[in-house]
Design an enzyme around this catalytic site. Structure first.
Site, PDB file in Angstrom:
ATOM      1  N   CYS B  85      18.490  20.999  13.582  1.00 22.85           N
ATOM      2  CA  CYS B  85      18.201  21.730  14.819  1.00 22.85           C
ATOM      3  C   CYS B  85      18.256  23.245  14.629  1.00 22.85           C
ATOM      4  O   CYS B  85      17.825  24.003  15.498  1.00 22.85           O
ATOM      5  CB  CYS B  85      19.160  21.291  15.909  1.00 22.85           C
ATOM      6  N   HIS B 337      14.410  20.764  23.880  1.00 25.00           N
ATOM      7  CA  HIS B 337      14.911  20.988  22.526  1.00 25.00           C
ATOM      8  C   HIS B 337      13.967  20.377  21.484  1.00 25.00           C
ATOM      9  O   HIS B 337      14.278  19.341  20.898  1.00 25.00           O
ATOM     10  CB  HIS B 337      16.330  20.412  22.425  1.00 25.00           C
TER      11      HIS B 337
END
Ligand SMILES: [Zn+2]
Lengths: 133, 388
Positions: B85, B337
């Site tokens: 991420c 996200h």
């Protein structure tokens, strides 16, 4: 150079034996195995057999599983008597009974062989803890 | 090392889309280039982040295809980076260093992700590949699982009852959805209630659906250049004041991960380079992949004492207008996200805020902003500090 490979570690775990590494410089225990001490980074290590006893430090119940596994199941991080923390699953209690009271409970070690997951390099062997009190 | 500035930024709307990885990236990249008053021919190198293209589209070796898509000529090196991420923030830091060193004058950095077509079981499996392949994946660890364990650890360590902590966490979700409702590029542009959060289904005890950020598609991009070029090209360049990056191994090796050492180290580097401290930051876009993640990050970055982050949310300290506004964009929770794009999307928000272009969600008088991006179970953490 490897004193204990992941395959040797898995083979021992299949006999419910927890093999770790003791640092020749700082005496800390490294488990699961790696090339260097998990506390000081030294490559000077020797194999040692651990008790497999410890206490739960945290846990969760996985209710949405990755492809290849069936939910629900419990994942725990246990602090071993010899110092290191170890991740594994917990058996012997229902997921619905997994509450904060688990934290601090003593556990002992068993194992579980994991097959059938895609994108892995062969089978895995996982510490399967059960409550020891 | 010379000074580096952001010239322009671009970002797609986040959320499920029919657009491909290449199409998403091009949309953000061309917007960033246009905003910089440049053309593709001015770009000297491309650093791009993407995590799951191999699984989502069967696409490896992505960077060259993306360079071609936006019209970069064959002499331009294009490099894909991956750090779960934190991917796009790693790309940003790489690009920053190439410009700071003087090797390049103008570099394009971006990130892109496309997961909506994967389905939840495969996406959950692929995300879990950012945990240790031998010692965590076989336990069936998932990312909600990592942060669920963190929640229990936090409650136990600081003696906060789980129901109290859960309510404080729900306030993070409510705040970030409130902010996201004012962001036209956010995946969810709707307020949610405490009841909705606390009654949503259990994903991973004690995390419920609304404690978790969504799976998202999207892209974001940034043009970096030397300060001289930036000042000549755009009216409001935003300076890169500090960068930091840290690393860690499996959770068991980190032990008590309520204090993420890779993040503490990364933030320290960024503050030191910028010559400032946490109290000098006017706003922060940080890694709220789960509600507890925002609380723990706010402590590791030094905005609150360890163990005080959850109470700070309750006091309203992290709202727009509070002591330290956190995630005015809506954060990962509400904005979405797309993991390979998130770092650049955080930069996008900070740049727009520092330029004063955020409308209803504007943090008044913001001069210094910070980003925080967490890869995997703290295996990679990047912090960036920008200022005007
Ligand atoms: Zn050692």
């Amino acid at each position: 150079m490897y004193k204990l490979t992941h395959a040797q570690y898995f083979t021992a775990l299949k006999e419910n034996r927890l093999e770790g590494l003791k640092c020749c410089e700082c005496e800390a225990i490294t488990v699961p195995p790696k090339a260097t001490c998990q506390e000081c980074g030294s490559p000077s290590l020797e194999v040692t057999t651990l008790s497999g006893e410890g206490a739960i430090r945290t846990f969760t119940v996985i209710r949405v599983a990755p492809e290849g596994l069936e939910a629900p199941y419990i994942v725990v991080l246990a602090e071993l008597k010899e110092g290191p923390w170890l991740m594994g699953n917990l058996e012997g209690i229902e997921p619905s009974a997994a509450t904060m009271d688990l934290i601090g409970r003593p556990v002992k070690l068993g194992h579980r062989v994991v097959t059938g997951m895609r994108y892995t390099a062969g089978e895995g062997v996982v510490p399967l803890f059960s409550l020891a009190d | 090392m010379r000074e580096v500035a952001v010239l322009g930024v671009g970002m797609t709307k986040f959320g499920p889309t029919d657009l491909s990885i290449k199409e998403l990236f091009a949309q953000a990249a061309l917007e960033a280039i246009r905003e910089s008053n440049l053309t593709s021919r001015d770009v000297q190198a491309l650093f791009v982040g993407n995590v799951l293209g191999d699984f989502a589209e069967g696409q490896m070796n992505l960077a060259g295809f993306l360079a071609d898509e936006i019209g970069l000529p064959p002499r331009i090196p294009a490099t894909r980076v991956e750090g779960a991420c934190a991917t796009a923030s790693i790309a940003f830091r790489e690009a920053f260093m190439w410009v700071a060193s003087g090797f390049y004058d103008i570099v394009l950095v971006g990130g892109v992700e496309k997961v909506s077509s994967m389905g939840t079981p495969l996406a959950t499996r692929a995300f879990a590949m950012a945990t240790d392949s031998h010692y965590e994946e076989f336990c069936g660890l998932t990312f909600p699982g990592v942060f669920a364990m963190l929640t229990h650890l936090y409650a136990n360590k600081y003696g906060i009852s789980l129901p109290t902590l859960k309510e404080q966490m729900a306030r993070v979700a409510v705040k970030n959805h409130h902010n996201g409702a004012m962001n036209p590029l956010a995946q969810f542009q709707a307020e949610i209630s405490m009841e909705k959060v606390l009654n949503s289904f259990m994903v991973c005890d004690p995390l419920q659906l609304y404690d978790c950020c969504p799976f998202s598609d999207g892209a974001a991009a940034v043009v970096l250049a030397s300060r001289e070029i930036a000042q000549a090209r755009v009216a409001k360049p935003v300076k890169v004041l500090g960068v930091g990056q840290g690393s860690a191994g499996a959770l068991s090796r980190q032990k008590d991960f309520t204090v993420m050492q890779s993040r503490v180290a990364s933030a320290r580097q960024a503050y030191k380079m910028a010559g400032i401290e946490a109290r000098d930051i006017d706003l922060c876009e940080l890694h709220d992949c789960f509600t507890i993640a925002e609380i723990v990050a706010s402590e590791c970055l030094g905005f609150f004492e360890f163990g005080q982050g959850s109470a700070a949310v309750e006091k309203g300290s992290t709202r727009i207008g509070g002591k330290i506004p956190i995630n005015p964009s809506g954060g990962l929770k509400s904005k979405g996200h797309p993991i390979g794009a998130t770092g650049c999307a955080q930069v996008y928000e900070i740049v727009k805020q520092l330029r004063g272009e955020c409308g209803k969600r504007q943090v008044d008088g913001a001069k210094i902003g910070m980003t925080d991006t967490l890869g995997g179970d703290a295996g990679t953490v990047v912090n960036l500090i920008l200022g005007v």
